[in-house]
Design an enzyme around this catalytic site. Structure first.
Site, PDB file in Angstrom:
ATOM      1  N   GLY A   1      12.716  -6.439   6.771  1.00 32.70           N
ATOM      2  CA  GLY A   1      12.347  -7.167   7.976  1.00 32.70           C
ATOM      3  C   GLY A   1      11.715  -6.359   9.084  1.00 32.70           C
TER       4      GLY A   1
ATOM      5  N   HIS B   1       9.118 -10.920   4.273  1.00 30.21           N
ATOM      6  CA  HIS B   1       8.615 -10.440   2.992  1.00 30.21           C
ATOM      7  C   HIS B   1       9.742  -9.776   2.212  1.00 30.21           C
ATOM      8  CE1 HIS B   1       8.004  -7.209   5.946  1.00 30.21           C
ATOM      9  NE2 HIS B   1       8.061  -6.330   4.948  1.00 30.21           N
ATOM     10  N   LEU B   2       9.718 -10.011   0.897  1.00 22.19           N
ATOM     11  CA  LEU B   2      10.673  -9.395  -0.009  1.00 22.19           C
ATOM     12  C   LEU B   2       9.962  -8.286  -0.770  1.00 22.19           C
ATOM     13  CD1 LEU B   2      12.270 -12.554  -1.712  1.00 22.19           C
ATOM     14  CD2 LEU B   2      12.837 -11.550   0.504  1.00 22.19           C
ATOM     15  N   HIS B   3      10.539  -7.101  -0.762  1.00 21.12           N
ATOM     16  CA  HIS B   3      10.039  -6.017  -1.600  1.00 21.12           C
ATOM     17  C   HIS B   3      10.659  -6.225  -2.978  1.00 21.12           C
ATOM     18  CE1 HIS B   3       8.472  -3.255   1.577  1.00 21.12           C
ATOM     19  NE2 HIS B   3       9.289  -3.977   2.322  1.00 21.12           N
TER      20      HIS B   3
ATOM     21  N   ILE C   1       0.830  -1.205   0.000  1.00 19.85           N
ATOM     22  CA  ILE C   1       0.000   0.000   0.000  1.00 19.85           C
ATOM     23  C   ILE C   1       0.867   1.257   0.000  1.00 19.85           C
ATOM     24  CG2 ILE C   1      -2.024  -1.106   1.009  1.00 19.85           C
ATOM     25  CD1 ILE C   1      -1.191   0.194   3.715  1.00 19.85           C
TER      26      ILE C   1
END
Length: 148
Positions: free
Chosen positions: A86, A93-95, A30
């Site tokens: 992290g 999660h990986l951006h 988002i």
């Protein structure tokens, strides 16, 4: 207690999905830095990158590479970037995002687009993944992580 990402994956909180398989999903952040910015998230709750099983980390890397290739092409960016920070959510999660410079990787570059703008970017990316022959992993609906 489920993380916010687990709630998104399970449909309790809305999400905009571009990828779903047995191990992970990818959905819009988002607060994108660039159009097409997504998070690649394992379905299993793992707090941090270093705590994840090697096979999960390897799978996330392959999915990030596939998505990054589609992002670079669809959004006409010279590179795709990946960030494993992290922080913010205690769920690995990986951006993954199309980038034009290293500044695009800075968290200070985050934007807050309206829903229709996010939807349009994710639909472009979904179409790009289908064009790259990864359609079997593109959920049937933007708002669902359900496997076909």
């Amino acid at each position: 207690m489920s993380t916010i990402f687990t709630k998104i994956i399970e449909g309790e909180i809305p999400g905009r999905f571009v990828w779903a398989d047995e191990v992970c999903v990818a959905f819009a952040t988002i607060e994108p830095h660039t159009d097409g910015h997504v998070l690649v998230v394992p379905r299993v709750e793992v707090d941090s990158y270093v705590d994840a099983p090697d096979d999960v980390v390897a799978h996330l890397a392959v999915v990030a590479k596939r998505i990054g290739a589609a992002q670079a092409r669809v959004f006409e960016a010279p590179r795709a970037g990946i960030v494993v920070a992290g922080y913010g959510v205690d769920h690995l999660h990986l951006h993954v995002l199309p980038i034009r410079s290293e500044e695009d990787l800075s968290f200070s570059s985050a934007r807050h687009p309206e829903g229709p703008e996010l939807d349009a970017a994710m639909e472009r990316l979904r179409s790009g993944l289908v064009e790259d022959d990864w359609g079997e992993f593109v959920p049937a609906r933007l708002d669902s992580a359900a496997l076909a």
